[in-house]
Write a protein that holds these residues in place. Structure first.
Motif, PDB file in Angstrom:
ATOM      1  N   SER A  55      -2.634  -4.505 -16.386  1.00 21.48           N
ATOM      2  CA  SER A  55      -2.691  -3.808 -15.094  1.00 21.48           C
ATOM      3  C   SER A  55      -4.090  -3.248 -14.828  1.00 21.48           C
ATOM      4  CB  SER A  55      -1.601  -2.743 -14.974  1.00 21.48           C
ATOM      5  OG  SER A  55      -1.810  -1.718 -15.872  1.00 21.48           O
ATOM      6  N   ASP A  56      -4.809  -2.805 -15.855  1.00 16.01           N
ATOM      7  CA  ASP A  56      -6.209  -2.384 -15.651  1.00 16.01           C
ATOM      8  C   ASP A  56      -7.033  -3.556 -15.132  1.00 16.01           C
ATOM      9  OD1 ASP A  56      -5.739   0.134 -16.617  1.00 16.01           O
ATOM     10  OD2 ASP A  56      -6.690  -0.173 -18.571  1.00 16.01           O
ATOM     11  N   PHE A  57      -6.855  -4.693 -15.780  1.00 16.91           N
ATOM     12  CA  PHE A  57      -7.607  -5.887 -15.402  1.00 16.91           C
ATOM     13  C   PHE A  57      -7.317  -6.248 -13.944  1.00 16.91           C
ATOM     14  CE2 PHE A  57      -7.987 -10.482 -14.935  1.00 16.91           C
ATOM     15  CZ  PHE A  57      -9.229 -10.739 -15.486  1.00 16.91           C
ATOM     16  N   ALA A  58      -6.047  -6.176 -13.566  1.00 17.91           N
ATOM     17  CA  ALA A  58      -5.658  -6.523 -12.193  1.00 17.91           C
ATOM     18  C   ALA A  58      -6.274  -5.534 -11.199  1.00 17.91           C
ATOM     19  CB  ALA A  58      -4.138  -6.517 -12.074  1.00 17.91           C
ATOM     20  N   THR A  59      -6.316  -4.259 -11.579  1.00 15.87           N
ATOM     21  CA  THR A  59      -6.903  -3.251 -10.692  1.00 15.87           C
ATOM     22  C   THR A  59      -8.381  -3.559 -10.451  1.00 15.87           C
ATOM     23  OG1 THR A  59      -5.409  -1.668 -11.708  1.00 15.87           O
ATOM     24  CG2 THR A  59      -7.161  -0.756 -10.365  1.00 15.87           C
ATOM     25  N   TRP A  60      -9.106  -3.905 -11.528  1.00 21.50           N
ATOM     26  CA  TRP A  60     -10.538  -4.215 -11.362  1.00 21.50           C
ATOM     27  C   TRP A  60     -10.723  -5.473 -10.548  1.00 21.50           C
ATOM     28  CZ3 TRP A  60     -10.966  -3.900 -17.345  1.00 21.50           C
ATOM     29  CH2 TRP A  60     -10.870  -2.570 -17.739  1.00 21.50           C
ATOM     30  N   LYS A  61      -9.898  -6.484 -10.790  1.00 19.99           N
ATOM     31  CA  LYS A  61     -10.000  -7.761 -10.052  1.00 19.99           C
ATOM     32  C   LYS A  61      -9.885  -7.515  -8.560  1.00 19.99           C
ATOM     33  CE  LYS A  61     -10.426 -11.709 -11.886  1.00 19.99           C
ATOM     34  NZ  LYS A  61     -10.767 -12.828 -12.325  1.00 19.99           N
ATOM     35  N   ASN A  62      -8.945  -6.601  -8.214  1.00 18.07           N
ATOM     36  CA  ASN A  62      -8.726  -6.335  -6.793  1.00 18.07           C
ATOM     37  C   ASN A  62      -9.883  -5.586  -6.147  1.00 18.07           C
ATOM     38  OD1 ASN A  62      -5.930  -7.177  -5.794  1.00 18.07           O
ATOM     39  ND2 ASN A  62      -5.532  -6.407  -7.837  1.00 18.07           N
ATOM     40  N   LYS A  63     -10.684  -4.934  -6.974  1.00 21.63           N
ATOM     41  CA  LYS A  63     -11.801  -4.148  -6.427  1.00 21.63           C
ATOM     42  C   LYS A  63     -13.061  -4.988  -6.282  1.00 21.63           C
ATOM     43  CE  LYS A  63     -10.324   0.448  -7.750  1.00 21.63           C
ATOM     44  NZ  LYS A  63     -10.261   1.248  -8.967  1.00 21.63           N
TER      45      LYS A  63
ATOM     46  N   GLU B 135       7.048   0.589 -10.879  1.00 15.61           N
ATOM     47  CA  GLU B 135       5.832   0.109 -11.540  1.00 15.61           C
ATOM     48  C   GLU B 135       5.753  -1.420 -11.452  1.00 15.61           C
ATOM     49  OE1 GLU B 135       3.232   1.535 -12.383  1.00 15.61           O
ATOM     50  OE2 GLU B 135       2.227   0.388 -13.951  1.00 15.61           O
ATOM     51  N   CYS B 136       6.891  -2.086 -11.570  1.00 15.56           N
ATOM     52  CA  CYS B 136       6.904  -3.551 -11.436  1.00 15.56           C
ATOM     53  C   CYS B 136       6.458  -3.963 -10.039  1.00 15.56           C
ATOM     54  CB  CYS B 136       8.292  -4.111 -11.729  1.00 15.56           C
ATOM     55  SG  CYS B 136       8.667  -4.130 -13.483  1.00 15.56           S
ATOM     56  N   MET B 137       6.897  -3.215  -9.051  1.00 18.19           N
ATOM     57  CA  MET B 137       6.469  -3.534  -7.664  1.00 18.19           C
ATOM     58  C   MET B 137       4.970  -3.344  -7.534  1.00 18.19           C
ATOM     59  SD  MET B 137       9.120  -1.796  -5.115  1.00 18.19           S
ATOM     60  CE  MET B 137      10.848  -2.010  -5.226  1.00 18.19           C
ATOM     61  N   ARG B 138       4.485  -2.235  -8.105  1.00 22.62           N
ATOM     62  CA  ARG B 138       3.058  -1.921  -7.986  1.00 22.62           C
ATOM     63  C   ARG B 138       2.215  -3.014  -8.643  1.00 22.62           C
ATOM     64  NH1 ARG B 138      -1.301   0.520 -10.473  1.00 22.62           N
ATOM     65  NH2 ARG B 138      -0.268   0.449 -12.498  1.00 22.62           N
ATOM     66  N   ILE B 139       2.558  -3.384  -9.864  1.00 23.41           N
ATOM     67  CA  ILE B 139       1.696  -4.356 -10.551  1.00 23.41           C
ATOM     68  C   ILE B 139       1.869  -5.764  -9.977  1.00 23.41           C
ATOM     69  CG2 ILE B 139       1.501  -2.955 -12.655  1.00 23.41           C
ATOM     70  CD1 ILE B 139       3.353  -4.848 -14.064  1.00 23.41           C
ATOM     71  N   HIS B 140       3.046  -6.035  -9.445  1.00 20.90           N
ATOM     72  CA  HIS B 140       3.229  -7.337  -8.773  1.00 20.90           C
ATOM     73  C   HIS B 140       2.335  -7.396  -7.533  1.00 20.90           C
ATOM     74  CE1 HIS B 140       5.516 -10.391  -6.337  1.00 20.90           C
ATOM     75  NE2 HIS B 140       5.266 -11.023  -7.463  1.00 20.90           N
ATOM     76  N   ASP B 141       2.237  -6.277  -6.812  1.00 20.10           N
ATOM     77  CA  ASP B 141       1.329  -6.227  -5.656  1.00 20.10           C
ATOM     78  C   ASP B 141      -0.125  -6.399  -6.068  1.00 20.10           C
ATOM     79  OD1 ASP B 141       3.402  -5.896  -3.919  1.00 20.10           O
ATOM     80  OD2 ASP B 141       3.160  -3.710  -3.692  1.00 20.10           O
ATOM     81  N   LEU B 142      -0.458  -5.966  -7.274  1.00 22.01           N
ATOM     82  CA  LEU B 142      -1.838  -6.135  -7.758  1.00 22.01           C
ATOM     83  C   LEU B 142      -2.119  -7.581  -8.160  1.00 22.01           C
ATOM     84  CD1 LEU B 142      -2.288  -3.082 -10.218  1.00 22.01           C
ATOM     85  CD2 LEU B 142      -3.415  -3.390  -8.007  1.00 22.01           C
ATOM     86  N   GLY B 143      -1.071  -8.391  -8.274  1.00 20.19           N
ATOM     87  CA  GLY B 143      -1.274  -9.803  -8.614  1.00 20.19           C
ATOM     88  C   GLY B 143      -0.767 -10.208  -9.983  1.00 20.19           C
ATOM     89  N   ILE B 144      -0.111  -9.274 -10.694  1.00 16.78           N
ATOM     90  CA  ILE B 144       0.468  -9.648 -11.986  1.00 16.78           C
ATOM     91  C   ILE B 144       1.758 -10.424 -11.738  1.00 16.78           C
ATOM     92  CG2 ILE B 144       1.585  -8.713 -14.070  1.00 16.78           C
ATOM     93  CD1 ILE B 144      -0.592  -6.619 -14.095  1.00 16.78           C
ATOM     94  N   LYS B 145       1.900 -11.544 -12.467  1.00 18.25           N
ATOM     95  CA  LYS B 145       3.033 -12.422 -12.168  1.00 18.25           C
ATOM     96  C   LYS B 145       4.133 -12.373 -13.204  1.00 18.25           C
ATOM     97  CE  LYS B 145       0.114 -15.372  -9.486  1.00 18.25           C
ATOM     98  NZ  LYS B 145      -0.564 -16.644  -9.360  1.00 18.25           N
TER      99      LYS B 145
END
Ligand code: PBG
Length: 325
Positions: A316-324, A64-74
């Motif tokens: 992580s929700d916010f990061a998902t929307w940002k990426n879209k 999960e850490c890898m996934r959210i880091h890929d989404l841009g969470i630092k």
């Protein structure tokens, strides 16, 4: 000059103009994702009072850490739940404790993710209080040693920052001292400086199995009615060496966030806690509010109040929307 020369609506006419004049923006750089890791867990479990949030095993937490880091969470803040609890909360600082094992695994797999350790004992003590208990009372000074050991063990396991959330007097200084004595001068302390005695932590206690078994936390957490006291708490924590100060919860205490930011002008965090998350999720599940808009409005309001960073389960929700978009 007034109307009709001045028309406030000119700058609201279309989204390009609105984007230009917007004063507050929530950025992925500002968000810290809280996560739970449970010793001995085989498969991740959804937290029933926090839909969309999970209690993870170590391998699943790493994924999960890898996934959210890929989404841009630092940055993430980690909470550990041990298999065995005792009076002293020794699971919090032992070398092969759940949080120490989780941190070293994450550091190996996602080295660029900023790892923050929540330093507290309530998840680890059999009585569920945040310190050492004698005759039904929490003993402040005896707790400092346990908290310092916990902070040091987290840093030795790979934490990039420690965040004491217990509200004992003197703990920031004690932690700074032990970290420095061991050569960790560069590790910052984010202090939960103004942490209130709040009913908004309810869902977290289910997630972290950390509800007190007797009494409550009102002898160490702050009275929700006080703001001058928050100023004193922050002042003392800064004097003891805190690098970042936190106000918690966020939404019912935005006035406190503003006061702290304006008074001290230091990096200020706000914790958008479990109850704030669950209220929104519950209303959204019923179709009573527009989930995405209400989350963005919530995070924006916390930044507008003066927070430089937000600890939030919505990261992580916010990061998902940002990426879209
Ligand atoms: C204490 C701690 C708590 C939270 C973070 N650290 C709970 C408490 O003080 O009872 C609450 C976080 C949340 O509600 O999201 N270790």
């Amino acid at each position: 000059m007034t109307f009709p020369n001045i028309r406030m609506r000119r700058l609201r006419e279309n989204s390009r103009v609105r984007d230009l004049v917007r004063e507050t923006k929530v950025d992925l750089d500002d968000l810290i994702m809280p996560m739970f890791v449970v010793e001995g867990l085989k498969k991740k479990e959804e937290i029933s009072s926090m839909p969309g949030q999970f209690r993870f095993s170590i391998p699943e937490l790493v994924d999960e850490c890898m996934r959210i880091h890929d989404l841009g969470i630092k940055a993430v803040i980690l909470f550990g739940i041990p298999a065995h609890k005792d009076e002293k909360g020794s699971g919090a600082w032992i070398e092969d404790g759940i949080i120490q094992k989780a941190m070293s695994q994450i550091k190996k797999s996602v080295p660029d993710l900023l790892l923050i350790g929540d330093v507290c004992l309530c998840e680890y003590t059999s009585h569920g209080h945040c310190g050492w208990i004698e005759n039904g009372r929490l003993i402040n000074d005896a707790t400092l040693d346990l908290l310092s050991k916990t902070a040091l063990s987290q840093v030795e396991a790979g934490a990039d920052m420690v965040a004491p959330s217990d509200m004992m007097d003197g703990r920031v200084g004690a932690i700074r001292q032990i970290l420095d004595e061991n050569g960790h001068f560069h590790i910052p302390i984010m202090s939960y400086a103004a942490k209130y005695f709040s009913a908004f932590y309810g869902p977290f206690r289910e997630a972290a199995e950390s509800a007190p078994q007797f009494g409550d936390r009102s002898s160490y957490q702050m009275d929700p009615a006080n703001v001058d006291e928050a100023v004193r708490e922050v002042e003392l924590d800064l004097a003891e060496g805190a690098d970042i100060v936190m106000v918690k919860p966020a939404l019912p205490y935005l006035d406190v966030v503003r006061t702290i930011k304006e008074t001290f002008r230091v990096p200020t965090a706000a914790y958008n806690v479990s109850g704030e998350y669950s209220l929104i999720k519950a209303a959204a599940a019923k179709g009573w509010v527009d989930e995405k808009r209400i989350i963005l409005e919530t995070l924006t309001s916390i930044k507008r109040a003066g927070a430089d960073m937000i600890l939030t389960y919505f990261a992580s929700d916010f990061a998902t929307w940002k990426n879209k978009t």
